[in-house]
Write a protein that holds these residues in place. Structure first.
Motif, PDB file in Angstrom:
ATOM      1  N   ILE A 184       0.863  -1.192   0.000  1.00  0.00           N
ATOM      2  CA  ILE A 184       0.000   0.000   0.000  1.00  0.00           C
ATOM      3  C   ILE A 184       0.888   1.228   0.000  1.00  0.00           C
ATOM      4  O   ILE A 184       1.974   1.192   0.558  1.00  0.00           O
ATOM      5  N   GLU A 199       1.149   8.374   0.643  1.00  0.00           N
ATOM      6  CA  GLU A 199       0.370   8.123  -0.572  1.00  0.00           C
ATOM      7  C   GLU A 199       0.347   9.425  -1.366  1.00  0.00           C
ATOM      8  O   GLU A 199       0.016  10.478  -0.838  1.00  0.00           O
ATOM      9  N   ASP A 216     -12.185   0.895  -3.819  1.00  0.00           N
ATOM     10  CA  ASP A 216     -10.724   0.761  -3.662  1.00  0.00           C
ATOM     11  C   ASP A 216     -10.173   1.874  -2.771  1.00  0.00           C
ATOM     12  O   ASP A 216      -9.277   1.647  -1.967  1.00  0.00           O
ATOM     13  N   LYS A 220      -8.166   1.354   0.633  1.00  0.00           N
ATOM     14  CA  LYS A 220      -6.827   1.939   0.749  1.00  0.00           C
ATOM     15  C   LYS A 220      -6.701   2.758   2.036  1.00  0.00           C
ATOM     16  O   LYS A 220      -5.735   2.629   2.780  1.00  0.00           O
TER      17      LYS A 220
END
Ligand code: ZN
Ligand code: ZN
Length: 310
Positions: A184, A199, A216, A220
């Motif tokens: 991730i 991210e 998704d 996440k």
């Protein structure tokens, strides 16, 4: 002759570098690049090597770009035009042209597909209107009147991350980078893969993931929330996110509202960072400092960079 070139996209601020050319000599089946011009002076020089850029692969590559028919025995012969030579300016992988210098407006940015590359060199008289460059010095830590040698960490970049940050401008803070598949997120630190994660999203990425790939996106966020240190870095301003989108009918308030809800529900700080270069610097600085404080604590030092200060 030894030179590095820096270019940035006039639309998304994507940043690339090229360098060279440098003379080299053939050695057996390999090549030896001359470290300096003095060493290269008396040859032999079999060709010139350079760090070129392939827009199709979006990669920097180090290739010989000139090969001489017969070796040169002095540097000055490079400038003689009647020496037979072969020049190669195509990518070994995709066969598209590669570039050492990019004429302004000639090469389209592969990342946003909207802008073109220009020389990264704010005009001297305008330089006060641009953000200053990141620092070149290493992170300084001083405790009890002595400097503490905090080792430089290695950044881990997700191997699926395309056209993201390479952290090449931050060798003062990092020992280097490695690419590997991360379950991730996009960036973390070697040895801290289970506690810190960043991210990265451009505004179009974010709109797409919140509106079209909502399931998704939620999964996440759930996984990011398990990290001790996590954040979402948006490459663009809040004004940009709040302005109707060119390539989506989504309402900006729906996107922004969902983003803020995700931030609060899963405790994931969201940062709006102006552009590619500043966002990369933000991530670099954050990872470097995060690592320093963790390292100090683990190794029995005080959790501060400078005693009595931050
Ligand atoms: Zn671009
Ligand atoms: Zn290529």
């Amino acid at each position: 002759m030894v030179q590095n070139y820096e270019y940035f996209c006039n639309h998304c601020h994507y940043f690339i570098e090229t360098g060279g050319p440098w003379p080299y000599a053939k050695e057996g089946r390999g090549r030896r690049q001359y470290k300096n011009l003095h060493e290269a002076c008396s040859g032999p020089i079999h060709g010139l090597i350079a760090n070129v850029y392939c827009p199709a692969c979006d990669r920097g590559k180090t290739y010989p770009i000139v090969e001489y028919g017969k070796p040169l025995f002095s540097l000055s012969e490079i400038w003689l035009s009647d020496i037979p030579r072969k020049t190669k300016r195509v990518c070994h992988k995709c066969k598209n042209p590669v570039f050492l210098t990019l004429a302004p407006g000639a090469v389209r940015c592969p990342r946003c597909k909207k802008g073109t590359f220009e020389v990264w060199e704010p005009l001297e008289e305008d330089s006060r209107q641009y953000p200053v460059s990141p620092p070149k010095s290493p992170l300084k830590v001083r405790q009890k009147g002595k400097s503490v040698p905090v080792p430089k960490p290695t950044v881990v970049i997700d191997s699926q991350e395309h056209m993201g940050y390479r952290f090449e401008r931050f060798s003062n803070w990092f020992a280097g980078t490695i690419r590997k598949r991360l379950p991730i997120g996009d960036y973390t630190l070697l040895g801290m893969e289970n506690e810190v994660i960043v991210e990265r999203k451009t505004v179009p990425d974010l709109v797409k993931s919140i509106i079209q790939e909502r399931g998704d996106f939620i999964r996440k966020c759930e996984r990011l929330s398990a990290f001790k240190k996590k954040c979402m870095v948006i490459e663009g301003s809040m004004a940009c996110l709040k302005t109707p989108y060119e390539d989506s009918m989504a309402h900006p308030n729906a996107v922004f509202g969902s983003l803020m809800a995700a931030q609060e529900r899963w405790d994931i700080p969201v940062y709006f960072l102006d552009n590619f270069l500043l966002a990369e610097e933000f991530v670099a600085s954050m990872l470097s400092k995060y690592h320093a404080y963790q390292w100090l604590e683990i190794n029995g030092f005080q959790r501060c960079l400078i005693e009595g200060d931050i």
